[in-house]
Enzyme design. Structure first.
Site, PDB file in Angstrom:
ATOM      1  CE  LYS A  37     -52.637  16.658   4.734  1.00  0.00           C
ATOM      2  NZ  LYS A  37     -52.461  18.025   5.414  1.00  0.00           N
ATOM      3  NE  ARG A 135     -52.599  24.163  10.485  1.00  0.00           N
ATOM      4  CZ  ARG A 135     -52.746  23.263   9.443  1.00  0.00           C
ATOM      5  NH1 ARG A 135     -54.064  22.610   9.582  1.00  0.00           N
ATOM      6  NH2 ARG A 135     -52.299  23.302   8.438  1.00  0.00           N
ATOM      7  CG  HIS A 164     -51.774  25.492   4.805  1.00  0.00           C
ATOM      8  ND1 HIS A 164     -52.045  24.865   3.631  1.00  0.00           N
ATOM      9  CD2 HIS A 164     -52.810  25.037   5.666  1.00  0.00           C
ATOM     10  CE1 HIS A 164     -52.805  23.853   3.468  1.00  0.00           C
ATOM     11  NE2 HIS A 164     -53.509  23.748   4.875  1.00  0.00           N
ATOM     12  NE  ARG A 220     -48.616  22.929   0.905  1.00  0.00           N
ATOM     13  CZ  ARG A 220     -48.503  24.117   1.115  1.00  0.00           C
ATOM     14  NH1 ARG A 220     -47.455  24.790   0.678  1.00  0.00           N
ATOM     15  NH2 ARG A 220     -49.441  25.001   1.636  1.00  0.00           N
ATOM     16  CE1 TYR A 264     -75.475  -4.563  20.414  1.00  0.00           C
ATOM     17  CE2 TYR A 264     -74.600  -3.443  18.417  1.00  0.00           C
ATOM     18  CZ  TYR A 264     -74.557  -4.468  19.428  1.00  0.00           C
ATOM     19  OH  TYR A 264     -73.632  -5.371  19.545  1.00  0.00           O
ATOM     20  CB  CYS A 309     -73.437  -2.868  14.763  1.00  0.00           C
ATOM     21  SG  CYS A 309     -75.166  -3.072  14.820  1.00  0.00           S
ATOM     22  CG  MET A 310     -66.796  -2.326  15.701  1.00  0.00           C
ATOM     23  SD  MET A 310     -65.670  -2.943  16.847  1.00  0.00           S
ATOM     24  CE  MET A 310     -66.467  -2.238  18.389  1.00  0.00           C
ATOM     25  CG  ASP A 311     -67.641  -5.833  13.476  1.00  0.00           C
ATOM     26  OD1 ASP A 311     -66.569  -5.129  13.488  1.00  0.00           O
ATOM     27  OD2 ASP A 311     -68.059  -6.422  14.499  1.00  0.00           O
TER      28      ASP A 311
HETATM   29  C1  LIG Z   1     -52.995  18.575   3.818  1.00  0.00           C
HETATM   30  C2  LIG Z   1     -52.103  19.822   3.206  1.00  0.00           C
HETATM   31  C3  LIG Z   1     -52.241  20.174   2.063  1.00  0.00           C
HETATM   32  C4  LIG Z   1     -53.113  19.446   1.004  1.00  0.00           C
HETATM   33  O1  LIG Z   1     -54.549  20.066   1.239  1.00  0.00           O
HETATM   34  P1  LIG Z   1     -55.585  19.462   0.153  1.00  0.00           P
HETATM   35  O2  LIG Z   1     -56.613  20.283   0.510  1.00  0.00           O
HETATM   36  O3  LIG Z   1     -56.037  18.131   0.511  1.00  0.00           O
HETATM   37  O4  LIG Z   1     -55.064  19.792  -1.290  1.00  0.00           O
HETATM   38  C5  LIG Z   1     -51.596  21.150   1.408  1.00  0.00           C
HETATM   39  N1  LIG Z   1     -50.530  21.682   2.376  1.00  0.00           N
HETATM   40  C6  LIG Z   1     -50.534  21.563   3.840  1.00  0.00           C
HETATM   41  C7  LIG Z   1     -49.576  22.512   4.556  1.00  0.00           C
HETATM   42  C8  LIG Z   1     -51.576  20.408   4.422  1.00  0.00           C
HETATM   43  O5  LIG Z   1     -51.333  20.257   5.390  1.00  0.00           O
END
Ligand SMILES: *Cc1c(COP(=O)(O)O)cnc(C)c1O
Length: 370
Positions: A37, A135, A164, A220, A264, A309-311
């Site tokens: 992601k 969550r 999770h 995951r 700045y 700054c931005m850049d």
């Molecule tokens: C982002 C996410 C992960 C990965 O988490 P890490 O700490 O980067 O390994 C796993 N499961 C879910 C549901 C997530 O949203």
């Protein structure tokens, strides 16, 4: 890619990424769902996913259906799970592209089923259970009833169940064990009633490394795959290394007289005649506008002075006599014997390394090496 073409850029070592994937697979003894992601945590969605797919990964995880569709359009064939919310209007696209969706709410199930019914195939769904994170997820107490609702939906294929963890990066706290216990209770009830979807999972990087009983069918992994540790209490397996470096160049050098304001708002004044350099990276690239940033030049640490700054931003290089315009500057990564990690920057910014690497702007070219 000709790097002299760019003012600032990212270098992503796909060989390191592939090796991290294999090490995680081997040390956990479990298949790894590569979490890609947020543009693969800044590393580049397509390239990272293609790399793990080639290395044998069967699953990747994204947060949004847009990310899943980008992967399908790039020719990715492996299983994709959208871990977050998908609007019901997009369910048909999910079915057509063989993308698995997460469900956690009875009303959502009805809306998804209506949409899936408009296609000629079933929708692959995975149930997300809230075992205590507070969550997303169906609350544990309601999970079994919800699982039945999902399983009985003929428009669905009940493919998986997951949860999770809130604090898996703090292995000494009891919360993960408690969440795991709740999850296991639901699984036992499911098994008793003859239900066993293909994919049971719970572990993010931290849990995969700190809590072996949380590994189930697949882990995951996001952060650890990119070579970073979720916390100081979480130890990465031997050989895992950061895959991303961030570089720019010294684009100007001059002497400023004592008492001269810099950048700045004049948050810095020279104390005497000082050698001041300008580098081509700013908050528009992901460098936070905060006093106290450090970069590497000629293998030495140099301070950023004045406001970012931005850049661009300004560095104080009195102690680098041989500095020359065009020199390579490292913001994240190694130069000579020195290294600046995303973890170090996160500490300085009072945040986590996740936010540092996810903040790498889309405008920066990404150079992929093997
Ligand atoms: C982002 C996410 C992960 C990965 O988490 P890490 O700490 O980067 O390994 C796993 N499961 C879910 C549901 C997530 O949203």
């Amino acid at each position: 890619m000709e790097l002299d073409n760019f003012a600032t850029w990212l270098e992503i070592d796909l060989g390191v990424l592939e090796s991290n994937y294999r090490i995680l697979h081997k040390t956990t003894g479990t298949p790894v769902m590569s979490v890609v992601k947020a543009n693969a945590y800044g590393h580049g969605l397509e390239e990272v996913t293609k790399t793990v797919e080639k290395a044998g990964a069967q699953w990747c995880g994204v947060a949004r259906i847009e990310e899943a569709l980008l992967l399908r359009n790039a020719g990715i064939r492996m299983n994709i799970l959208v871990l977050g919310y998908t609007p019901p209007q997009r369910v048909q696209e999910a079915v057509q592209n063989k993308i698995s969706l997460t469900v956690y709410d009875p009303l959502m199930v009805q809306a998804y089923a209506q949409q899936a019914a408009l296609t000629s195939q079933v929708l692959d769904v995975q149930v997300k259970v809230d075992t205590g994170m507070g969550r997303l997820g169906i609350p544990s107490e309601k999970a079994l009833e919800f699982i039945h609702q999902v399983k009985d939906q003929q428009e669905f294929h009940f493919q998986g169940i997951f949860t999770h963890f809130a604090c898996a990066d703090e292995p000494e706290k009891p919360y993960t064990e408690q969440q795991l216990e709740k999850f296991n209770k639901i699984l036992r009830q499911m098994y008793t009633q003859g239900m066993r979807p293909e994919l049971i999972h719970s572990a993010n990087s931290a849990a995969a490394l700190n809590f072996p009983p949380a590994r189930f069918d697949i882990v995951r992994c996001g952060l650890a795959l990119y070579g970073l540790s979720p916390s100081s209490e979480t130890h990465l397996p031997e050989g895992i290394k950061p895959a991303l470096s961030w570089k720019t160049r010294l684009i100007s050098i001059k002497q400023l007289p004592g008492g001269h304001g810099v950048s700045y708002g004049f948050k810095y004044f020279t104390k005497k005649t000082e050698k001041i350099g300008v580098i081509a990276a700013g908050y528009g690239d992901g460098l936070r506008r905060q006093i106290g940033n450090t970069v590497l030049l000629r293998g030495k640490r140099v301070p950023v002075v004045g406001n970012v700054c931005m850049d661009q931003c300004v560095i104080q290089i009195d102690h680098i006599p041989d500095a020359q315009v065009g020199d390579e500057i490292v913001l994240i990564g190694k130069q000579g014997k020195e290294e600046i990690t995303a973890t170090e920057i996160a500490k300085k910014w009072n945040t986590i390394s996740y936010e540092v690497i996810c903040g790498m702007a889309a405008r920066m070219p990404r150079d992929y090496t093997h």
